[in-house]
Design a protein around this motif. Sequence first.
Motif, PDB file in Angstrom:
ATOM      1  N   VAL A 110       0.839  -1.199   0.000  1.00  0.00           N
ATOM      2  CA  VAL A 110       0.000   0.000   0.000  1.00  0.00           C
ATOM      3  C   VAL A 110       0.874   1.250   0.000  1.00  0.00           C
ATOM      4  N   HIS A 111       1.869   1.289   0.864  1.00  0.00           N
ATOM      5  CA  HIS A 111       2.766   2.441   0.916  1.00  0.00           C
ATOM      6  C   HIS A 111       3.440   2.682  -0.437  1.00  0.00           C
ATOM      7  N   ALA A 112       3.955   1.627  -1.044  1.00  0.00           N
ATOM      8  CA  ALA A 112       4.634   1.753  -2.334  1.00  0.00           C
ATOM      9  C   ALA A 112       3.687   2.249  -3.429  1.00  0.00           C
ATOM     10  N   ARG A 113       2.473   1.768  -3.444  1.00  0.00           N
ATOM     11  CA  ARG A 113       1.516   2.152  -4.488  1.00  0.00           C
ATOM     12  C   ARG A 113       1.038   3.594  -4.314  1.00  0.00           C
ATOM     13  N   VAL A 114       0.776   3.998  -3.080  1.00  0.00           N
ATOM     14  CA  VAL A 114       0.320   5.374  -2.848  1.00  0.00           C
ATOM     15  C   VAL A 114       1.424   6.353  -3.230  1.00  0.00           C
ATOM     16  N   THR A 115       2.628   6.131  -2.729  1.00  0.00           N
ATOM     17  CA  THR A 115       3.717   7.054  -3.045  1.00  0.00           C
ATOM     18  C   THR A 115       4.101   6.967  -4.519  1.00  0.00           C
ATOM     19  N   GLY A 116       3.981   5.784  -5.114  1.00  0.00           N
ATOM     20  CA  GLY A 116       4.306   5.620  -6.529  1.00  0.00           C
ATOM     21  C   GLY A 116       3.342   6.324  -7.463  1.00  0.00           C
ATOM     22  N   SER A 117       2.126   6.611  -6.997  1.00  0.00           N
ATOM     23  CA  SER A 117       1.157   7.305  -7.854  1.00  0.00           C
ATOM     24  C   SER A 117       1.422   8.811  -7.899  1.00  0.00           C
ATOM     25  N   ILE A 118       2.223   9.316  -6.985  1.00  0.00           N
ATOM     26  CA  ILE A 118       2.497  10.758  -6.900  1.00  0.00           C
ATOM     27  C   ILE A 118       3.681  11.105  -7.786  1.00  0.00           C
ATOM     28  N   ARG A 119       3.452  12.020  -8.724  1.00  0.00           N
ATOM     29  CA  ARG A 119       4.523  12.481  -9.603  1.00  0.00           C
ATOM     30  C   ARG A 119       5.184  13.735  -9.051  1.00  0.00           C
ATOM     31  N   SER A 120       4.395  14.618  -8.453  1.00  0.00           N
ATOM     32  CA  SER A 120       4.933  15.814  -7.791  1.00  0.00           C
ATOM     33  C   SER A 120       3.885  16.333  -6.820  1.00  0.00           C
ATOM     34  N   ARG A 121       4.373  17.089  -5.833  1.00  0.00           N
ATOM     35  CA  ARG A 121       3.442  17.707  -4.878  1.00  0.00           C
ATOM     36  C   ARG A 121       4.115  18.928  -4.278  1.00  0.00           C
ATOM     37  N   HIS A 122       3.301  19.920  -4.055  1.00  0.00           N
ATOM     38  CA  HIS A 122       3.798  21.100  -3.352  1.00  0.00           C
ATOM     39  C   HIS A 122       2.630  21.831  -2.703  1.00  0.00           C
ATOM     40  N   HIS A 123       2.946  22.552  -1.665  1.00  0.00           N
ATOM     41  CA  HIS A 123       1.952  23.347  -0.949  1.00  0.00           C
ATOM     42  C   HIS A 123       2.126  24.795  -1.370  1.00  0.00           C
ATOM     43  N   ARG A 124       1.010  25.456  -1.623  1.00  0.00           N
ATOM     44  CA  ARG A 124       1.058  26.863  -2.034  1.00  0.00           C
ATOM     45  C   ARG A 124       0.142  27.667  -1.120  1.00  0.00           C
ATOM     46  N   GLU A 125       0.656  28.787  -0.633  1.00  0.00           N
ATOM     47  CA  GLU A 125      -0.157  29.700   0.165  1.00  0.00           C
ATOM     48  C   GLU A 125      -1.100  30.462  -0.758  1.00  0.00           C
TER      49      GLU A 125
END
Length: 186
Positions: A110-125
């Motif tokens: 589960v951990h590998a699949r969830v993180t593997g689906s993410i290509r990029s992420r960032h937080h914006r104010e």
Amino acid sequence: MAAVRKLLGRGELPPGFPGRLDADEAVLATARLAGGGHLVVTSRGLWLPEGSDAVRRLGWHLVSKASWQNGALALVEAREREVLSGAVLLEDLPVQRLRLAEPGKVPEVVHARVTGSIRSRHHRELPGSADALSAGAPRGGAWFVQRKVAGRDGIVLQVRPDPGTDDAAVRQVAGDVARTLGLRPE
């Protein structure tokens, strides 16, 4: 039949599993739930029990968070709140705790699949509402996450606003980011 499934890269489904897998969907792991039923982990998502005789598949791109805590898989599912031009606004549902009788390799897969689906992420104010800003309240923000959707080409831009962030500001910035990335609505 078990040998054929193994050759095709498909693990075993639990006896009596009521779900219907896609032709190219591979079983990666299964675990018996402490309260009865099974959790089935596939290349497309998690098959979650719903009632006594039903299951539903939760795609990897809609798993906001998953962690292994005290013998249970703590799962936060995202709901698609609104589809914008090239982006999807999400909101997180309350955490579900799935107690696994024998977890096997389920937590790791589960951990590998969830993180593997993410290509990029960032937080914006982002700016909050006009009333909140004039009252000196903190600004809001949102997470912008590009994810791969299992079984589909391309990526999806998901936007998860922080609580209290102005919806109009989120929609505007989400549309701008989607256009910048060249994403189009489906």
